[in-house]
Structure formats: C-alpha cells, structure tokens
Design a protein around this motif. Structure first.
Motif, PDB file in Angstrom:
ATOM      1  N   CYS A  80       2.353  -0.064 -28.903  1.00 18.89           N
ATOM      2  CA  CYS A  80       1.541  -0.095 -27.677  1.00 18.89           C
ATOM      3  C   CYS A  80       1.398   1.305 -27.094  1.00 18.89           C
ATOM      4  O   CYS A  80       2.380   1.922 -26.718  1.00 18.89           O
ATOM      5  CB  CYS A  80       2.158  -1.028 -26.634  1.00 18.89           C
ATOM      6  SG  CYS A  80       1.221  -1.005 -25.098  1.00 18.89           S
ATOM      7  N   CYS A  93      -2.753  -2.563 -19.400  1.00 19.36           N
ATOM      8  CA  CYS A  93      -3.170  -2.792 -20.783  1.00 19.36           C
ATOM      9  C   CYS A  93      -4.602  -2.306 -20.963  1.00 19.36           C
ATOM     10  O   CYS A  93      -5.474  -2.594 -20.149  1.00 19.36           O
ATOM     11  CB  CYS A  93      -3.080  -4.285 -21.107  1.00 19.36           C
ATOM     12  SG  CYS A  93      -3.887  -4.738 -22.633  1.00 19.36           S
ATOM     13  N   ILE A  94      -4.839  -1.523 -22.003  1.00 19.61           N
ATOM     14  CA  ILE A  94      -6.190  -1.008 -22.243  1.00 19.61           C
ATOM     15  C   ILE A  94      -6.926  -1.853 -23.287  1.00 19.61           C
ATOM     16  O   ILE A  94      -8.009  -1.488 -23.742  1.00 19.61           O
ATOM     17  CB  ILE A  94      -6.163   0.475 -22.673  1.00 19.61           C
ATOM     18  CG1 ILE A  94      -5.290   0.669 -23.919  1.00 19.61           C
ATOM     19  CG2 ILE A  94      -5.672   1.357 -21.528  1.00 19.61           C
ATOM     20  CD1 ILE A  94      -5.398   2.061 -24.518  1.00 19.61           C
ATOM     21  N   GLU A  95      -6.346  -2.956 -23.668  1.00 21.36           N
ATOM     22  CA  GLU A  95      -6.972  -3.898 -24.598  1.00 21.36           C
ATOM     23  C   GLU A  95      -7.342  -3.247 -25.931  1.00 21.36           C
ATOM     24  O   GLU A  95      -8.339  -3.603 -26.554  1.00 21.36           O
ATOM     25  CB  GLU A  95      -8.192  -4.566 -23.951  1.00 21.36           C
ATOM     26  CG  GLU A  95      -7.810  -5.364 -22.716  1.00 21.36           C
ATOM     27  CD  GLU A  95      -9.002  -5.935 -21.969  1.00 21.36           C
ATOM     28  OE1 GLU A  95     -10.025  -6.210 -22.591  1.00 21.36           O
ATOM     29  OE2 GLU A  95      -8.876  -6.102 -20.729  1.00 21.36           O
ATOM     30  N   CYS A  96      -6.517  -2.300 -26.342  1.00 22.02           N
ATOM     31  CA  CYS A  96      -6.826  -1.558 -27.562  1.00 22.02           C
ATOM     32  C   CYS A  96      -6.643  -2.414 -28.808  1.00 22.02           C
ATOM     33  O   CYS A  96      -7.232  -2.148 -29.843  1.00 22.02           O
ATOM     34  CB  CYS A  96      -5.938  -0.329 -27.659  1.00 22.02           C
ATOM     35  SG  CYS A  96      -4.194  -0.736 -27.827  1.00 22.02           S
ATOM     36  N   GLY A  97      -5.784  -3.420 -28.728  1.00 20.64           N
ATOM     37  CA  GLY A  97      -5.609  -4.311 -29.874  1.00 20.64           C
ATOM     38  C   GLY A  97      -4.514  -3.906 -30.843  1.00 20.64           C
ATOM     39  O   GLY A  97      -4.285  -4.595 -31.831  1.00 20.64           O
ATOM     40  N   CYS A 141      -1.317  -4.087 -30.590  1.00 19.16           N
ATOM     41  CA  CYS A 141      -0.242  -5.076 -30.657  1.00 19.16           C
ATOM     42  C   CYS A 141      -0.635  -6.241 -31.569  1.00 19.16           C
ATOM     43  O   CYS A 141       0.116  -6.616 -32.460  1.00 19.16           O
ATOM     44  CB  CYS A 141       0.114  -5.569 -29.256  1.00 19.16           C
ATOM     45  SG  CYS A 141      -1.294  -6.123 -28.273  1.00 19.16           S
TER      46      CYS A 141
HETATM   47  S1  SF4 Z   1      -3.852  -4.283 -26.183  1.00 19.19           S
HETATM   48 FE1  SF4 Z   1      -1.689  -4.485 -26.714  1.00 19.19          FE
HETATM   49  S2  SF4 Z   1      -1.158  -2.505 -27.564  1.00 19.19           S
HETATM   50 FE2  SF4 Z   1      -3.070  -2.206 -26.475  1.00 19.19          FE
HETATM   51  S3  SF4 Z   1      -2.458  -1.560 -24.402  1.00 19.19           S
HETATM   52 FE3  SF4 Z   1      -2.680  -3.775 -24.342  1.00 19.19          FE
HETATM   53  S4  SF4 Z   1      -0.647  -4.543 -24.738  1.00 19.19           S
HETATM   54 FE4  SF4 Z   1      -0.631  -2.421 -25.394  1.00 19.19          FE
END
Ligand code: SF4
Ligand code: SF4
Lengths: 332, 447
Positions: free
Chosen positions: B382, B411-415, B417
């Motif tokens: 993350c 959370c930047i929703e980068c994916g 994780c």
């Molecule tokens: S999408 Fe997952 S990895 Fe990305 S910032 Fe949010 S929790 Fe962290």
C-alpha cells in the motif's frame, strides 16, 4: 458486439497469486525435510506423516460440510497442518494418537474458530501441545540413538540432545559433551534424536530458502527468531561456558529451525507488518531460550510460538505503520 | 545537467505486467472526424458544465457549449463544427449519468472567431495565464481531471517553488503520454515554463519511469535554455509512481499531509498531456477539443495512440484501430489498475480518457473471494501505508467510524492491495464503498 462485456470494479489486473499456490509452495518447501525424516526414521516417518495428513484433510472436509462452509479442502492448508503436526511428533508415537492430534488441530483449533484465516493459534502446534499434555510419556519417548563419538557420554541414549543437556546440567551441573565442528555437522545433517521433522537443519533451511524465493515468507520472522536465540545463548555461553552450550548448538538442536522457518512464519497466526514480524520473531526467540534455560521442558519452541500467536493482534496494533502523510503536518 | 535519479523511495508499490509494447512504438495518429460526437458536460472533477446550446443549434469548433458551473468546474467546447442533434443525459464512463451534447459534424471543421495566438506569452502576468487556461477548458488529463486553472491559481499563502511534470504513466498498457513526450518534447517544456510562470515556481522537474528511455532522452534534449532549474528525474519503474503524493515524495522527499494537497508542501504536479494542452491554449489560443488516447489490448487489431476529438465514441476509436478479433471480455476506460469497466463501446471520450483497453478472455479471470489469511502483502504494497486487510474487515462489518479512524479516506484507490491479495479479496471495492459512506456520514453530521 452482441454480448455485454464484464463490468467489475478496478483493478482489472491481478498478480496471479492465490492461497492455494502459496500452500502448494509451502508443501514443496517441506519436501526436503520429509525426505530427511524418512531417511532418519524410515517407516515411522512415512506412517506418521500419512496418518496426520489424511486425518487433517478428512476432518477439514467433514467439519466444513457440517458447519455449512462453502469452502472445501482445495486450499491445501490442511495438508500443511498435517505435515507440520507429524513433524512435531516423536517417531515412536502410536498412529491413533497422531490421528487424535490431527482431528483436534483441525476441528477444535481451526474450524471452530471459523476456518482458514480465523484461527488465532497455529493448529499444528496446538495439536502437538495437546498431545504433549495428554500423552506426556509417549510424546517424550525417543528411540535409542547411537551417538557417534564427539557427542557421546555413553554410546546409546534415548534422549534428544537438548534433553541430554538439561538432565546432565540438572544432575551434575556440567555439560554432557563438548560441542565442536563434528557435532555441529551431525546436527546439521540430521543425525540426532528428536521429532521427525526437526532433525535436519539443512533440509529445513533449503525449504526456507525456497519459500523466501517464492515469497511465501519474508526474512523478518526467521531472522529475528534465530538472531535472538543466537544473541541470548551467546551471552549465557560467554558468561558461563561450563554450563551453557554455545549458540551453534542452540541453533541446530531441537525444534528451533522447524519452528523459526515453518511454524512461526504461518501467515494466519503471525503479524502482517514487517516491524511486527521482527517483534514476533524476537519474542519467540526470547521465550524459547527462557524455557530451554529455566523451564521444565528441554524444548520451548512450541510454547514460545503459541504464546506469541496469542499476542499477534496486539503486535499488529502496536506496529501499525504511520500512514503516509500523517502527523508530519507542515511544520508549524 | 543530465537526467538525475529520484532520491527517495515512496512506500509500497507493485510490478504488474506492463504490456506497453503493444502501442509504444505507434506514432500518434490523427483520427478523421467521426459521424457523431457525444460530448459530456461532466469531463472533470467538480460540478458538470452547464449546456449553453440546444437541439438544432449550429456550433463552430472551439465554441463554448458548456459553461463552467462555479470555480471548480471547467468549460466544454465544441470539438468540431456542426449541428446539435440532442442534449440529453447519458451514462459516463465512470457510471453516473450526466448531460451530454450530441453533435453531428458538418465536415468543415470551422474554428470559431476570436482565436488569438499569443506566442509572446512571456509578457502575460499570472492572472492572464490562468484566465487563458480556464477559457480553454483545460483539466488534468492524466487521471481525475481536476480543473487546471484552479491548480495554477493557488491561494497567495501557498508558496509554490516546484512544478513537477508527471510523465510517469505508470498504468500498464498506456502509452499516450510516452508518445507525447517523444513527439512534442519542446512544446511540453514551453508549456511547463508557462505554468511555472503562473505559479512563480523556480524549479521544474519532469518525472519519467526508467522503462521509457526514449522519452527520457527526448525530454532531456529539449530542456529549454531559459529554464533556470529544470531537470528530468528518472523514477524506478513501479506502480503507482504516477500517483501525485508518491511522486512528490520520490522527487523531493516532501510528504503531502493527510487530506492535504500538493500545494501544502509547495508543489504543483501537472500531467505532461495537460502541459501540452496549456501550450496549445496559451501559445496558439486553442481550447481543448481533442486528446490522445491509447487504444490497446489483445483483441484490438492494430493498437495505437489516437488523437481524437472529445466525444468520439469508443466504438469509433476501435474501428479506427482496425476493429477487433476474438472475444472481448472486458472494456476498460483508462488503464487496468484504475480504469472503469464498460458494458459496451457506447461511451464517448472525455478530457480524461487516457486509454481504451480491451481485454480478451485470457486476461480476465473471475475469482472467488476467500477469508483473509493475514499474509500481509496488501500492507506491504500500500503506497499510503494503510492496512487494507483490517480496513476491509471493518468495512465488511460496516464499522465506518473505526475505518475512518484508521485513515480509509487516505486510500487513493490505486489497486495495489487487491492486485497482490492471494485471497482475492475485493479490497478496493471495500475502500470505495467505505469512503463514500464516510463522506455521507460527514455530510449528515455537517448539516
Ligand atoms: S487501493 Fe489499496 S493499496 Fe491503494 S491506497 Fe487504497 S488501500 Fe492502499
Ligand atoms: S493481501 Fe489479502 S490475504 Fe493478505 S493480508 Fe491482505 S487482505 Fe489478507
């Protein structure tokens, strides 16, 4: 285009990892130690490993059905529990006891807690400790063991090296043998008495290396565990070389390698943060040495890991990473 | 000064298969006018634009057809000349419906009156630059589509010293920014000088990942003599190096505070495509009416980087790239990590359509989600240093308070994780829903 495409939330890519693949890798990593066990104990190793694996898989399948879980046994985790439990048994243990331990490990320690992912304690270790408490004699009965020259006080013994040391120090206050290069090599390749899976450090290390490469484990727990044991035993040894064996012996004897590489690294029951893993490993090392030096049993690996399992949630909480951008607000 | 490497290492990150070779060597191809353009009023973050034309009106290219509705909004211009056929709500790529204006091109592509080039932009003051950018309707073209004129007019108390041009393009498959840097390095640099002037920033850094040596060389060679402190910074190839906060950290070591903006640490980040649009807007006086989109993926016959008018339907883009072969399992607007899956090719491009990705059955897998096995991989990757494993468990239990306390909003929703999770848990889905719920709760408490 006639049919609609699949709509799902991002990400639309995956690393390809799976629980099943991780478990399969752990099983592969256990192969050298299984081979070493078979070489050292022959039929008994095969008997115990097959009994435990079959009993674990069967009780996993049956209890999942009973409890109405939709998952089957295909994640392979029960196979690992079976192998690891067998690894923690003495070669002469009756088969039915091994089966009882397996059923206890899977049904009580895993499925009753919710199944894979929810068990707080390492099921194989919990199974072993249950057996140790229920059948103390059988669990500490070792076959006779012809000790080659350097280790020998007498030529034949029925103790493990750690047990030998503990008894000798308690009765005579002296070490029963000196530990040198030749003895180290014996322990390293697996020429010692002990549970079937713990005797060959070489085979266990090989498996550990494979798991590292396949990213099933990270180095943090084993290194912190073995490092702490080394440090602790080095201090004792330097302080009192007559009554304490040197770190090399502590590293190679007993269930330490098995514990540090395969048992303490169990994902479900160990911390998720890297710092937490270091704390966990160090705690295991400390507790192991406390038992080995001052406890009632010659070996403390199982207790140490189970105790640390219990505090894993606390360690996770205490080592929560500082969120990127937190606290460090612009310098006021 | 040669290109330097980044000094700091941002946390987390993953190494997905990049598949950039599909389209990387395809020069930008200009697509002829399609038969119809469906131009959304919601092309950016913030309030959708207000339509200023109605059915039957004739429009000229560059004419405003949607007015910015407030400060955080952006104007929308007619991508070509023609007749308005329809003003109605249609589904956007991200899902919700928004008003869109359907234009049937007349084929003349006549520009509206009053386009005023300004090659001597050096004499403009910062307000004039921001006004030109706002008039051109420019928004961030890399990701979320934040209106650019807002970014270049920071509040006076924010002292911006550094402008970072984001050329990382860390999403797999996408190569549009890569082509822009190779083909238009000098223009991008001049655009950067313009933005830097508006910000009164003295330092310019161009961030490019080390898997794009050609782009690094092109941008390096084109560093303008008048730039005082300008450098290309080479980033390790890793997703998400293009994420704003992580990129800022990698280059400057500065950490954008939680809930804060880059300007809180004296930095503005602009995508290279956006910077080129700024150059067009200021130097040539042209509003934003087209963009380069990477059309790629296994089923596409000839993947490429297509310069198309805004509102070009995905179906037309695909046809321009030779159509498809085989089964199409997924249609993604954007890249595979953060893009939006589409049921069909009906949508039209917007200012943020960086890619149109088609995936065949071999690249799409359905997974059964399992209980978390506490492997810790999500925690390790993350980039915001969150603990997605426990956050997702709080959210599953609808415990939004705890999730908020443990920073779900960061959370930047980068994916990353979900990409790593061996239990195939829908972690990002949980985060998204959690963020929406927390916003709802916050709004309720505020009112
Ligand atoms: S999408 Fe997952 S990895 Fe990305 S910032 Fe949010 S929790 Fe962290
Ligand atoms: S990656 Fe998945 S299985 Fe591993 S800790 Fe995170 S949520 Fe759990």
């Amino acid at each position: 285009m006639s049919e609609l495409a699949i709509v799902s939330s991002s990400p639309h890519a995956h690393s390809g990892s799976s629980v099943q693949r991780i478990m399969l890798d752990v099983i592969i990593a256990l192969v050298p130690a299984m081979a070493a066990a078979t070489y050292a104990f022959g039929w008994d190793a095969i008997r115990l490993i097959s009994a435990c694996v079959l009993a674990c898989v069967a009780s996993e399948g049956v209890s999942r059905k009973w409890m109405g879980r939709d998952l089957g046994v295909e994640d392979l985790s029960a196979v690992i529990t079976g192998i690891l439990l067998a690894f923690n048994l003495p070669p002469s243990l009756p088969t039915w006891m091994a089966v009882v331990g397996s059923v206890f490990a899977i049904v009580i320690c895993k499925q009753l807690f919710g199944g894979i992912g929810y068990n707080p304690f390492n099921p194989a270790l919990a199974g072993r400790v249950m057996l140790l408490i229920s059948f103390p004699v059988f669990m500490t009965t070792w076959s006779t063991w012809g000790i080659p020259a350097p280790l020998a006080v007498d030529a034949i013994t029925t103790a493990t090296p750690l047990g030998l040391v503990k008894t000798a120090i308690a009765t005579t206050g002296e070490l029963p043998f000196t530990f040198n290069g030749a003895t180290a090599l014996q322990l390293f390749v697996g020429n010692q008495n002990g549970c079937i899976g713990e005797v060959s450090a070489a085979a266990l290390l090989l498996g550990g290396l494979y798991m590292l490469v396949r990213r099933c484990i990270s180095w943090h727990i084993p290194v912190a565990y073995l490092g702490t044991v080394t440090l602790f035993s080095a201090i004792l040894w330097l302080h009192h070389p007559q009554q304490n064996l040197n770190p090399g012996f502590h590293l190679l004897a007993g269930g330490l390698m098995l514990g540090a590489i395969f048992m303490a690294t169990d994902m479900v029951t160990s911390p998720v943060t890297k710092r937490g893993m270091l704390v966990f490993g160090a705690g295991c090392g400390l507790l192991t040495m406390l038992v080995r030096k001052w406890g009632g049993y010659p070996e403390g690996v199982s207790f140490a890991i189970l105790l640390m399992n219990a505090v894993t949630p606390l360690i996770n909480r205490a080592t929560r990473p500082r969120v990127f951008g937190a606290v460090k607000k612009k310098k006021a | 000064m040669g290109a330097s490497t980044a000094n700091f290492r941002a946390p987390g990150g993953i190494h997905p298969a990049y598949h950039k070779d599909l389209a990387a060597e395809q020069p930008i191809a200009e697509m002829p006018l399609p038969a119809m353009l469906v131009v959304s009023m919601s092309q950016h973050l913030g309030k959708p634009a207000e339509p200023t034309v109605k059915k039957g009106d004739t429009v000229l290219r560059g004419q405003v057809i949607g007015e910015a509705a407030g400060f955080i909004s952006a104007a929308v211009h007619a991508p070509t000349s023609g007749t308005v056929k329809l003003v109605a709500a249609v589904a956007t790529a991200a899902g919700p419906r928004a008003t869109a204006i359907t234009i049937v091109p007349d084929g003349e592509d006549t520009w509206v009156e009053g386009i005023t080039p300004c090659p001597g932009w050096q004499t403009l003051d910062k307000k004039a630059i921001a006004e030109k950018i706002a008039a051109a309707g420019i928004t961030g073209m890399g990701g979320a589509g934040f209106p650019t004129h807002v970014k270049v007019s920071p509040p006076p108390e924010a002292e911006i010293d550094t402008l970072i041009l984001n050329g990382a393009e860390c999403e797999p498959y996408l190569t549009a920014d890569y082509r822009l840097m190779i083909e238009h390095a000098a223009r991008i640099w001049e655009g950067a000088l313009i933005i830097a002037k508006a910000l009164e920033a003295t330092t310019i850094r161009v961030a490019i990942e080390d898997n794009k040596p050609q782009a690094i060389a092109a941008m390096q060679d084109a560093i303008p003599a008048e730039a005082k402190d300008a450098q290309v910074v080479v980033l390790k190839t890793e997703y998400p190096q293009g994420a704003e906060k992580q990129q800022i950290f990698a280059i400057t070591g500065r950490e954008v505070p939680c809930g804060g903006l880059p300007l809180n640490v004296g930095i503005v980040v602009e995508n290279v495509g956006t910077t080129l649009a700024v150059w067009e807007a200021v130097v040539n006086g042209l509003p934003l009416t087209e963009r380069v989109t990477t059309v790629t993926g296994g089923p596409i016959a000839t993947p490429g980087n297509v310069k198309a008018r805004l509102g070009t339907s995905y179906a037309d883009l695909v046809e321009f790239c030779g159509g498809t072969s085989g089964t199409i399992s997924k249609i993604i607007s954007g890249g595979p990590m953060m893009g939006f899956a589409q049921p069909d090719l009906a949508c039209g491009t917007t200012k943020t359509t960086s890619g149109l990705l088609l995936l065949g059955p071999d690249a799409v897998q359905a997974y059964e989600s399992m209980p978390c096995i506490s492997c810790g991989r999500c925690v390790g990757v993350c980039p915001m240093k969150l603990m997605p494993n426990e956050l997702s468990q709080f959210l599953e239990a609808e415990d939004y308070e705890t999730a908020e306390a443990y920073n779900v909003m960061d959370c930047i929703e980068c994916g990353c994780c979900a990409f790593e999770c061996p239990a195939h848990r829908p972690l990002v889905q949980h985060m998204r829903r959690g963020k929406a719920q927390v916003m709802l709760i916050r709004r309720k408490q505020a009112s």
